[in-house]
Design a protein around this motif. Structure first.
Motif, mmCIF file in Angstrom:
data_model
loop_
_atom_site.group_PDB
_atom_site.id
_atom_site.type_symbol
_atom_site.label_atom_id
_atom_site.label_comp_id
_atom_site.label_asym_id
_atom_site.label_seq_id
_atom_site.Cartn_x
_atom_site.Cartn_y
_atom_site.Cartn_z
ATOM 1 N N TYR A 128 61.085 15.663 8.004
ATOM 2 C CA TYR A 128 59.929 15.246 8.816
ATOM 3 C C TYR A 128 60.260 15.219 10.306
ATOM 4 O O TYR A 128 59.769 14.371 11.043
ATOM 5 C CB TYR A 128 59.443 13.875 8.348
ATOM 6 C CG TYR A 128 58.971 13.897 6.914
ATOM 7 C CD1 TYR A 128 57.899 14.693 6.539
ATOM 8 C CD2 TYR A 128 59.609 13.153 5.927
ATOM 9 C CE1 TYR A 128 57.473 14.767 5.224
ATOM 10 C CE2 TYR A 128 59.190 13.205 4.607
ATOM 11 C CZ TYR A 128 58.119 14.017 4.272
ATOM 12 O OH TYR A 128 57.698 14.078 2.961
ATOM 13 N N ASP A 152 68.296 9.869 -4.248
ATOM 14 C CA ASP A 152 67.851 11.229 -4.566
ATOM 15 C C ASP A 152 68.142 12.226 -3.458
ATOM 16 O O ASP A 152 67.845 11.987 -2.292
ATOM 17 C CB ASP A 152 66.334 11.227 -4.839
ATOM 18 C CG ASP A 152 65.887 12.599 -5.306
ATOM 19 O OD1 ASP A 152 66.325 13.008 -6.405
ATOM 20 O OD2 ASP A 152 65.141 13.285 -4.584
ATOM 21 N N ARG A 227 62.661 22.969 -9.756
ATOM 22 C CA ARG A 227 61.402 23.476 -10.309
ATOM 23 C C ARG A 227 61.744 24.270 -11.562
ATOM 24 O O ARG A 227 62.874 24.728 -11.720
ATOM 25 C CB ARG A 227 60.694 24.415 -9.322
ATOM 26 C CG ARG A 227 60.247 23.783 -8.010
ATOM 27 C CD ARG A 227 59.012 22.923 -8.200
ATOM 28 N NE ARG A 227 58.556 22.318 -6.954
ATOM 29 C CZ ARG A 227 58.900 21.084 -6.540
ATOM 30 N NH1 ARG A 227 59.716 20.347 -7.262
ATOM 31 N NH2 ARG A 227 58.419 20.595 -5.412
ATOM 32 N N GLN A 276 61.081 13.657 -12.360
ATOM 33 C CA GLN A 276 60.730 13.326 -10.976
ATOM 34 C C GLN A 276 59.428 14.046 -10.640
ATOM 35 O O GLN A 276 59.315 15.250 -10.851
ATOM 36 C CB GLN A 276 61.852 13.782 -10.043
ATOM 37 C CG GLN A 276 61.720 13.193 -8.661
ATOM 38 C CD GLN A 276 62.948 13.466 -7.826
ATOM 39 O OE1 GLN A 276 62.914 14.269 -6.909
ATOM 40 N NE2 GLN A 276 64.048 12.822 -8.148
ATOM 41 N N SER A 383 64.555 7.198 6.495
ATOM 42 C CA SER A 383 65.732 7.550 7.294
ATOM 43 C C SER A 383 65.998 6.478 8.345
ATOM 44 O O SER A 383 66.846 6.663 9.195
ATOM 45 C CB SER A 383 65.538 8.934 7.938
ATOM 46 O OG SER A 383 64.398 8.928 8.768
ATOM 47 N N ARG A 384 65.249 5.369 8.275
ATOM 48 C CA ARG A 384 65.461 4.265 9.222
ATOM 49 C C ARG A 384 65.673 2.976 8.449
ATOM 50 O O ARG A 384 64.953 2.717 7.458
ATOM 51 C CB ARG A 384 64.231 4.083 10.111
ATOM 52 C CG ARG A 384 63.974 5.211 11.093
ATOM 53 C CD ARG A 384 62.612 5.023 11.736
ATOM 54 N NE ARG A 384 61.565 4.917 10.723
ATOM 55 C CZ ARG A 384 60.559 4.046 10.762
ATOM 56 N NH1 ARG A 384 60.442 3.217 11.758
ATOM 57 N NH2 ARG A 384 59.655 4.009 9.790
ATOM 58 N N SER A 387 62.557 1.021 7.443
ATOM 59 C CA SER A 387 61.782 1.476 6.282
ATOM 60 C C SER A 387 62.382 0.898 5.000
ATOM 61 O O SER A 387 61.667 0.562 4.057
ATOM 62 C CB SER A 387 61.776 3.007 6.206
ATOM 63 O OG SER A 387 61.212 3.563 7.371
HETATM 64 N N1 LIG Z 1 61.200 16.432 -6.895
HETATM 65 C C1 LIG Z 1 60.499 16.894 -5.897
HETATM 66 O O1 LIG Z 1 59.859 17.935 -6.023
HETATM 67 C C2 LIG Z 1 60.452 16.168 -4.599
HETATM 68 C C3 LIG Z 1 59.573 16.606 -3.590
HETATM 69 C C4 LIG Z 1 59.534 15.904 -2.407
HETATM 70 C C5 LIG Z 1 60.335 14.796 -2.236
HETATM 71 N N2 LIG Z 1 61.181 14.396 -3.225
HETATM 72 C C6 LIG Z 1 62.056 13.236 -3.030
HETATM 73 O O2 LIG Z 1 61.270 12.086 -2.777
HETATM 74 C C7 LIG Z 1 61.643 11.491 -1.553
HETATM 75 C C8 LIG Z 1 60.452 10.831 -0.871
HETATM 76 O O3 LIG Z 1 59.289 11.618 -0.949
HETATM 77 P P1 LIG Z 1 58.415 12.144 0.257
HETATM 78 O O4 LIG Z 1 59.256 12.992 1.121
HETATM 79 O O5 LIG Z 1 57.212 12.744 -0.359
HETATM 80 O O6 LIG Z 1 58.100 10.925 1.165
HETATM 81 P P2 LIG Z 1 57.353 9.514 1.154
HETATM 82 O O7 LIG Z 1 58.270 8.535 0.591
HETATM 83 O O8 LIG Z 1 55.979 9.603 0.610
HETATM 84 O O9 LIG Z 1 57.230 9.355 2.752
HETATM 85 C C9 LIG Z 1 58.355 9.420 3.582
HETATM 86 C C10 LIG Z 1 57.902 9.154 5.014
HETATM 87 O O10 LIG Z 1 57.417 7.814 5.077
HETATM 88 C C11 LIG Z 1 58.054 7.134 6.152
HETATM 89 N N3 LIG Z 1 58.192 5.707 5.810
HETATM 90 C C12 LIG Z 1 58.965 5.156 4.843
HETATM 91 N N4 LIG Z 1 58.791 3.822 4.830
HETATM 92 C C13 LIG Z 1 57.928 3.529 5.823
HETATM 93 C C14 LIG Z 1 57.353 2.336 6.310
HETATM 94 N N5 LIG Z 1 57.640 1.160 5.729
HETATM 95 N N6 LIG Z 1 56.495 2.396 7.348
HETATM 96 C C15 LIG Z 1 56.180 3.577 7.929
HETATM 97 N N7 LIG Z 1 56.688 4.758 7.501
HETATM 98 C C16 LIG Z 1 57.542 4.737 6.456
HETATM 99 C C17 LIG Z 1 59.402 7.786 6.307
HETATM 100 O O11 LIG Z 1 59.841 7.519 7.607
HETATM 101 P P3 LIG Z 1 61.372 7.367 8.053
HETATM 102 O O12 LIG Z 1 62.099 8.587 7.547
HETATM 103 O O13 LIG Z 1 61.246 7.338 9.535
HETATM 104 O O14 LIG Z 1 61.975 6.121 7.495
HETATM 105 C C18 LIG Z 1 59.030 9.261 6.023
HETATM 106 O O15 LIG Z 1 58.497 9.855 7.182
HETATM 107 C C19 LIG Z 1 62.296 12.609 -0.756
HETATM 108 O O16 LIG Z 1 63.174 12.111 0.217
HETATM 109 C C20 LIG Z 1 62.989 13.361 -1.847
HETATM 110 O O17 LIG Z 1 64.229 12.735 -2.163
HETATM 111 C C21 LIG Z 1 61.240 15.058 -4.390
#
Ligand SMILES: NC(=O)c1ccc[n+]([C@@H]2O[C@H](COP(=O)([O-])OP(=O)(O)OC[C@H]3O[C@@H](n4cnc5c(N)ncnc54)[C@H](OP(=O)(O)O)[C@@H]3O)[C@@H](O)[C@H]2O)c1
Length: 438
Positions: A128, A152, A227, A276, A383-384, A387
């Motif tokens: 991001y 993860d 996938r 997942q 990443s913070r 969060s």
């Molecule tokens: N299996 C799959 O196909 C697949 C696909 C996508 C993702 N994933 C896994 O799932 C994880 C998370 O999924 P996602 O990438 O879809 O993200 P998400 O958890 O829906 O959102 C992440 C975003 O939310 C922000 N955030 C987190 N806590 C917050 C808070 N309390 N207030 C404001 N913003 C906040 C994070 O910011 P900061 O980084 O600034 O903290 C980041 O920008 C990934 O890291 C990955 O490991 C798996």
């Protein structure tokens, strides 16, 4: 061993009381209640009386319990040395142990016990926007200290950067506590373009070898194809990972974004630990077929996208820089974003009534879907450190039936505008071929 722990802790307890009542209150109020009960209390002094270790077993928590007892035993032994510096360290580590033990636990598959909130590390490698390694490492360590144990990653996050970073952040002393989940098989061009999936059996030892090297470990806890490879039967891919299990390089097998039929076929070859998949207030397809199938087979679910890539937080704002990273996501596109942000605003009111943030409400909602079966982990991308702090608090937020009804009315299933991925990426999802629409 049990007897020695009990004697050690009994002598530890009055001394801890001398350091101030707070730590002792934590001891008494936390999960230790199941092992030790207060016998007497006068002001700061509370004497703990050990219960029989098997007095109140909680299914699914055996591994965490063993770990807790073992670490407390070590703490108690060190405490008797009567060295002030060591004692301070012990106080810190007992406090952090207790926060570990306070997070609700979930069980994936037969016996993988993890904190209800997991850490998604993709954002630490630029998913991001720019990320800073030092901050990411602090975030990672805060997460472990706070009781987040499911970690993860994927070999393609930052083209290996993410695994290398985790290798730096994960201290050897924490290795057993962490459940490291790695996705493999996603192929990209040198320019970062999506090039498909490789789930061929002969590629797997190669992928795994590189991951182990980057992670600096000799085993992966859960290894999963990112996938489904459309030209390789899932039986072959899972069969090859099962060989890695037999050789001790992998402890459990997971899947990612697959449909019910694939889950059944894979599970017939080797027990699957978890699937997942995206699951949030905005993405509820899994409720139709995938979640019931996992429950029938005793497979856990690690839900990602719980915060809808940051939108379900109430703090995300459009910016030119962000467009490069979220611009390809249909729900962030002009025409959809207005509807979706209006939904977020409806949640804000409910969150405020529970003294929580929108992000916490969104995490607590996912956790509520797995409260009865204890089988859903909410994977939060962070990443913070801030969060992480919010996510950990969200694990303690119990939504009532009234809260859940209000949330359902504010964001009914299907209210979100836009698909969760762009068409080319959506086409790679086996889960979309068998599931519903949203
Ligand atoms: N299996 C799959 O196909 C697949 C696909 C996508 C993702 N994933 C896994 O799932 C994880 C998370 O999924 P996602 O990438 O879809 O993200 P998400 O958890 O829906 O959102 C992440 C975003 O939310 C922000 N955030 C987190 N806590 C917050 C808070 N309390 N207030 C404001 N913003 C906040 C994070 O910011 P900061 O980084 O600034 O903290 C980041 O920008 C990934 O890291 C990955 O490991 C798996």
């Amino acid at each position: 061993m049990g007897h020695r722990v009990e004697r050690g802790i009994e002598s530890l307890a009055p001394d801890l009381a001398d350091q101030g009542g707070e730590v002792l209150q934590l001891l008494v109020g936390g999960r230790l209640r199941r092992h030790f009960e207060p016998r007497a209390s006068t002001g700061h002094r509370t004497v703990l009386s050990p219960q029989r270790p098997s007095s109140s077993p909680v299914p699914g928590n055996d591994r965490a319990d063993r770990l807790l007892r073992q670490e407390l035993e070590e703490a108690a032994t060190l405490w008797t040395r009567n060295d002030q510096g060591v004692r301070l360290q012990i106080l810190t580590s007992v406090t952090s142990l207790l926060s570990v033990s306070r997070m609700e636990q979930r069980t994936l598959g037969a016996d993988v016990c993890v904190g209800a909130v997991g850490l998604g590390c993709a954002g630490m490698s630029g998913a991001y926007g720019r990320s800073a390694d030092e901050q990411s490492i602090a975030t990672f360590r805060n997460a472990l200290d706070a009781g987040i144990t499911f970690i993860d990653t994927a070999d393609h996050y930052g083209m290996g950067h993410n695994e290398t970073l985790i290798g730096q952040a994960l201290r050897p002393a924490d290795r057993d506590r962490a459940v490291v989940s790695v996705k493999f098989g996603a192929l990209f061009g040198v320019d970062g373009s999506v090039r498909g999936i490789n789930g061929r059996p002969d590629a797997i030892p190669n992928f795994l070898g590189y991951s182990l090297q980057r992670l600096g470990t000799d085993y992966v806890d859960i290894y999963r194809p990112a996938r489904l490879d459309p030209v390789v039967p899932i039986e072959e891919t899972v069969g090859a990972v099962a060989e890695m299990v037999q050789k001790g390089y992998v402890r459990g097998i997971g899947l990612s974004e697959v449909g019910a039929e694939t889950i059944r076929r894979a599970h017939a070859v080797h027990p699957i630990t978890d699937v997942q998949i995206e699951y949030s207030l905005f993405s509820r397809d899994v409720e139709d077929e995938i979640l019931p199938t996992c429950r029938e087979l005793g497979i856990g679910v690690t839900a990602y996208g719980v915060l809808a890539q940051g939108m379900l937080t109430g703090t995300w704002r459009p910016s030119a820089g962000d467009a490069r990273h979220r611009g390809h996501l249909p729900r962030f596109a002009a025409g959809n974003i207005e509807t979706n942000l209006a939904l977020v605003e409806r949640l804000r009111e409910i969150a405020t009534s529970r003294s929580a943030t929108v992000a916490q409400l969104a995490i607590a909602w996912v956790l509520a879907q797995g409260r009865v079966h204890r089988d859903i982990v909410a994977l939060v991308g962070a990443s913070r450190p801030r969060s992480i702090a919010e996510a950990v608090d969200a694990a303690g937020l119990r939504l009532t039936e009234d809260d859940l009804d209000a949330i359902e009315q504010a964001v009914p299933r299907g209210a979100v505008a836009g698909e969760r991925y762009a068409p080319a990426l959506l086409a790679l999802l086996d889960s979309e071929r068998t599931g519903g629409r949203r």
